[in-house]
Design a protein around this motif. Structure first.
Motif, PDB file in Angstrom:
ATOM      1  N   ASP A  32       0.817  -1.212   0.000  1.00  0.00           N
ATOM      2  CA  ASP A  32       0.000   0.000   0.000  1.00  0.00           C
ATOM      3  C   ASP A  32       0.853   1.267   0.000  1.00  0.00           C
ATOM      4  OD1 ASP A  32      -2.544   1.404   0.210  1.00  0.00           O
ATOM      5  OD2 ASP A  32      -1.936   1.849   2.270  1.00  0.00           O
ATOM      6  N   ARG A  33       1.806   1.332   0.893  1.00  0.00           N
ATOM      7  CA  ARG A  33       2.612   2.545   1.067  1.00  0.00           C
ATOM      8  C   ARG A  33       3.556   2.801  -0.106  1.00  0.00           C
ATOM      9  NH1 ARG A  33       3.739   6.128   4.675  1.00  0.00           N
ATOM     10  NH2 ARG A  33       2.490   5.199   6.293  1.00  0.00           N
ATOM     11  N   PHE A  34       4.169   1.740  -0.641  1.00  0.00           N
ATOM     12  CA  PHE A  34       5.173   1.913  -1.689  1.00  0.00           C
ATOM     13  C   PHE A  34       4.661   1.540  -3.082  1.00  0.00           C
ATOM     14  CE2 PHE A  34       7.579   1.364   2.259  1.00  0.00           C
ATOM     15  CZ  PHE A  34       8.398   2.481   2.216  1.00  0.00           C
ATOM     16  N   GLU A  35       3.364   1.237  -3.154  1.00  0.00           N
ATOM     17  CA  GLU A  35       2.729   0.895  -4.431  1.00  0.00           C
ATOM     18  C   GLU A  35       3.490  -0.204  -5.170  1.00  0.00           C
ATOM     19  OE1 GLU A  35       2.065   4.520  -6.576  1.00  0.00           O
ATOM     20  OE2 GLU A  35       0.963   5.412  -4.924  1.00  0.00           O
ATOM     21  N   VAL A  36       3.704  -1.305  -4.451  1.00  0.00           N
ATOM     22  CA  VAL A  36       4.407  -2.464  -4.987  1.00  0.00           C
ATOM     23  C   VAL A  36       3.399  -3.607  -5.090  1.00  0.00           C
ATOM     24  CG1 VAL A  36       6.256  -4.131  -4.517  1.00  0.00           C
ATOM     25  CG2 VAL A  36       6.539  -1.750  -3.876  1.00  0.00           C
ATOM     26  N   ASP A  37       3.527  -4.419  -6.145  1.00  0.00           N
ATOM     27  CA  ASP A  37       2.676  -5.588  -6.300  1.00  0.00           C
ATOM     28  C   ASP A  37       2.929  -6.523  -5.115  1.00  0.00           C
ATOM     29  OD1 ASP A  37       1.367  -7.910  -6.996  1.00  0.00           O
ATOM     30  OD2 ASP A  37       2.052  -7.889  -9.077  1.00  0.00           O
ATOM     31  N   ARG A  38       1.885  -6.885  -4.417  1.00  0.00           N
ATOM     32  CA  ARG A  38       1.984  -7.721  -3.204  1.00  0.00           C
ATOM     33  C   ARG A  38       2.741  -9.025  -3.479  1.00  0.00           C
ATOM     34  NH1 ARG A  38       2.455 -10.751   0.366  1.00  0.00           N
ATOM     35  NH2 ARG A  38       1.225 -11.020   2.251  1.00  0.00           N
ATOM     36  N   ASP A  39       2.592  -9.577  -4.674  1.00  0.00           N
ATOM     37  CA  ASP A  39       3.244 -10.839  -5.014  1.00  0.00           C
ATOM     38  C   ASP A  39       4.759 -10.707  -5.161  1.00  0.00           C
ATOM     39  OD1 ASP A  39       0.759 -12.070  -5.049  1.00  0.00           O
ATOM     40  OD2 ASP A  39       0.486 -11.743  -7.201  1.00  0.00           O
ATOM     41  N   GLN A  40       5.266  -9.501  -5.303  1.00  0.00           N
ATOM     42  CA  GLN A  40       6.703  -9.287  -5.468  1.00  0.00           C
ATOM     43  C   GLN A  40       7.422  -9.043  -4.142  1.00  0.00           C
ATOM     44  OE1 GLN A  40       7.190  -6.131  -8.300  1.00  0.00           O
ATOM     45  NE2 GLN A  40       6.463  -7.381 -10.003  1.00  0.00           N
ATOM     46  N   ILE A  41       6.683  -9.025  -3.060  1.00  0.00           N
ATOM     47  CA  ILE A  41       7.277  -8.738  -1.754  1.00  0.00           C
ATOM     48  C   ILE A  41       7.759 -10.042  -1.115  1.00  0.00           C
ATOM     49  CG2 ILE A  41       6.842  -7.829   0.554  1.00  0.00           C
ATOM     50  CD1 ILE A  41       4.748  -5.966  -0.795  1.00  0.00           C
ATOM     51  N   ASN A  42       9.047 -10.055  -0.771  1.00  0.00           N
ATOM     52  CA  ASN A  42       9.628 -11.213  -0.090  1.00  0.00           C
ATOM     53  C   ASN A  42      10.575 -10.716   1.001  1.00  0.00           C
ATOM     54  OD1 ASN A  42      12.361 -10.807  -1.177  1.00  0.00           O
ATOM     55  ND2 ASN A  42      11.455 -11.417  -3.123  1.00  0.00           N
ATOM     56  N   GLU A  43      11.113 -11.632   1.768  1.00  0.00           N
ATOM     57  CA  GLU A  43      11.941 -11.245   2.919  1.00  0.00           C
ATOM     58  C   GLU A  43      13.261 -10.586   2.533  1.00  0.00           C
ATOM     59  OE1 GLU A  43      12.384 -13.966   6.121  1.00  0.00           O
ATOM     60  OE2 GLU A  43      10.234 -14.244   6.344  1.00  0.00           O
ATOM     61  N   GLN A  44      13.719 -10.783   1.304  1.00  0.00           N
ATOM     62  CA  GLN A  44      14.986 -10.191   0.870  1.00  0.00           C
ATOM     63  C   GLN A  44      14.818  -8.768   0.323  1.00  0.00           C
ATOM     64  OE1 GLN A  44      14.130 -13.512  -0.134  1.00  0.00           O
ATOM     65  NE2 GLN A  44      15.225 -14.102   1.721  1.00  0.00           N
ATOM     66  N   LEU A  45      13.588  -8.326   0.156  1.00  0.00           N
ATOM     67  CA  LEU A  45      13.329  -6.996  -0.398  1.00  0.00           C
ATOM     68  C   LEU A  45      13.999  -5.935   0.469  1.00  0.00           C
ATOM     69  CD1 LEU A  45      11.509  -6.015  -2.806  1.00  0.00           C
ATOM     70  CD2 LEU A  45       9.866  -5.343  -1.081  1.00  0.00           C
ATOM     71  N   ASN A  46      14.788  -5.076  -0.159  1.00  0.00           N
ATOM     72  CA  ASN A  46      15.545  -4.037   0.549  1.00  0.00           C
ATOM     73  C   ASN A  46      14.845  -2.693   0.367  1.00  0.00           C
ATOM     74  OD1 ASN A  46      17.683  -1.815   0.691  1.00  0.00           O
ATOM     75  ND2 ASN A  46      18.803  -3.567   1.494  1.00  0.00           N
ATOM     76  N   PHE A  47      14.661  -1.982   1.467  1.00  0.00           N
ATOM     77  CA  PHE A  47      13.923  -0.717   1.430  1.00  0.00           C
ATOM     78  C   PHE A  47      14.567   0.316   0.506  1.00  0.00           C
ATOM     79  CE2 PHE A  47      12.664  -2.521   5.503  1.00  0.00           C
ATOM     80  CZ  PHE A  47      11.292  -2.494   5.343  1.00  0.00           C
ATOM     81  N   LYS A  48      15.871   0.500   0.660  1.00  0.00           N
ATOM     82  CA  LYS A  48      16.538   1.549  -0.113  1.00  0.00           C
ATOM     83  C   LYS A  48      16.809   1.113  -1.551  1.00  0.00           C
ATOM     84  CE  LYS A  48      18.579   3.691   3.917  1.00  0.00           C
ATOM     85  NZ  LYS A  48      18.636   2.833   5.061  1.00  0.00           N
ATOM     86  N   GLN A  49      17.297  -0.106  -1.728  1.00  0.00           N
ATOM     87  CA  GLN A  49      17.681  -0.568  -3.066  1.00  0.00           C
ATOM     88  C   GLN A  49      16.480  -0.963  -3.918  1.00  0.00           C
ATOM     89  OE1 GLN A  49      20.452  -3.702  -2.266  1.00  0.00           O
ATOM     90  NE2 GLN A  49      22.031  -2.310  -1.529  1.00  0.00           N
ATOM     91  N   ASP A  50      15.539  -1.699  -3.349  1.00  0.00           N
ATOM     92  CA  ASP A  50      14.428  -2.232  -4.138  1.00  0.00           C
ATOM     93  C   ASP A  50      13.197  -1.324  -4.153  1.00  0.00           C
ATOM     94  OD1 ASP A  50      15.930  -4.543  -4.705  1.00  0.00           O
ATOM     95  OD2 ASP A  50      15.294  -5.461  -2.825  1.00  0.00           O
ATOM     96  N   LEU A  51      12.991  -0.574  -3.084  1.00  0.00           N
ATOM     97  CA  LEU A  51      11.801   0.278  -2.997  1.00  0.00           C
ATOM     98  C   LEU A  51      12.114   1.756  -3.198  1.00  0.00           C
ATOM     99  CD1 LEU A  51      10.038  -1.372   0.076  1.00  0.00           C
ATOM    100  CD2 LEU A  51       9.525  -1.710  -2.352  1.00  0.00           C
TER     101      LEU A  51
END
Length: 83
Positions: free
Chosen positions: A16-35
């Protein structure tokens, strides 16, 4: 609350906050690099986590949280701690 339930809640917040597809979110997702989250985005996210999970996250601890997995582990370790 289980680790999976915590991950799901955090993933919903991120989607919701970063407008990312929910299916692409995993534990390795990095706030600065990926979002591409800047410091203001991250502070707002941390405040939302505090409200959602009822735990205080110190600025010092927040600086160490880089991935979704680290946030999930932090919440698991600190759940139930009141502000």
């Amino acid at each position: 609350m289980t680790k999976a339930e915590i991950f799901d809640k955090i993933a919903d917040i991120i989607a919701d906050r970063f407008e990312v597809d929910r299916d692409q979110i995993n534990e390795q997702l990095n706030f600065k690099q990926d979002l591409d989250a800047d410091s203001i985005d991250f502070v707002e996210f941390v405040l939302e986590l505090e409200d959602t999970f009822g735990a205080e996250i110190s600025d010092e601890d927040a600086e160490k949280l880089n991935t979704i997995g680290e946030v999930v582990d932090y919440i698991v370790a600190h759940q139930g701690e009141q502000k």
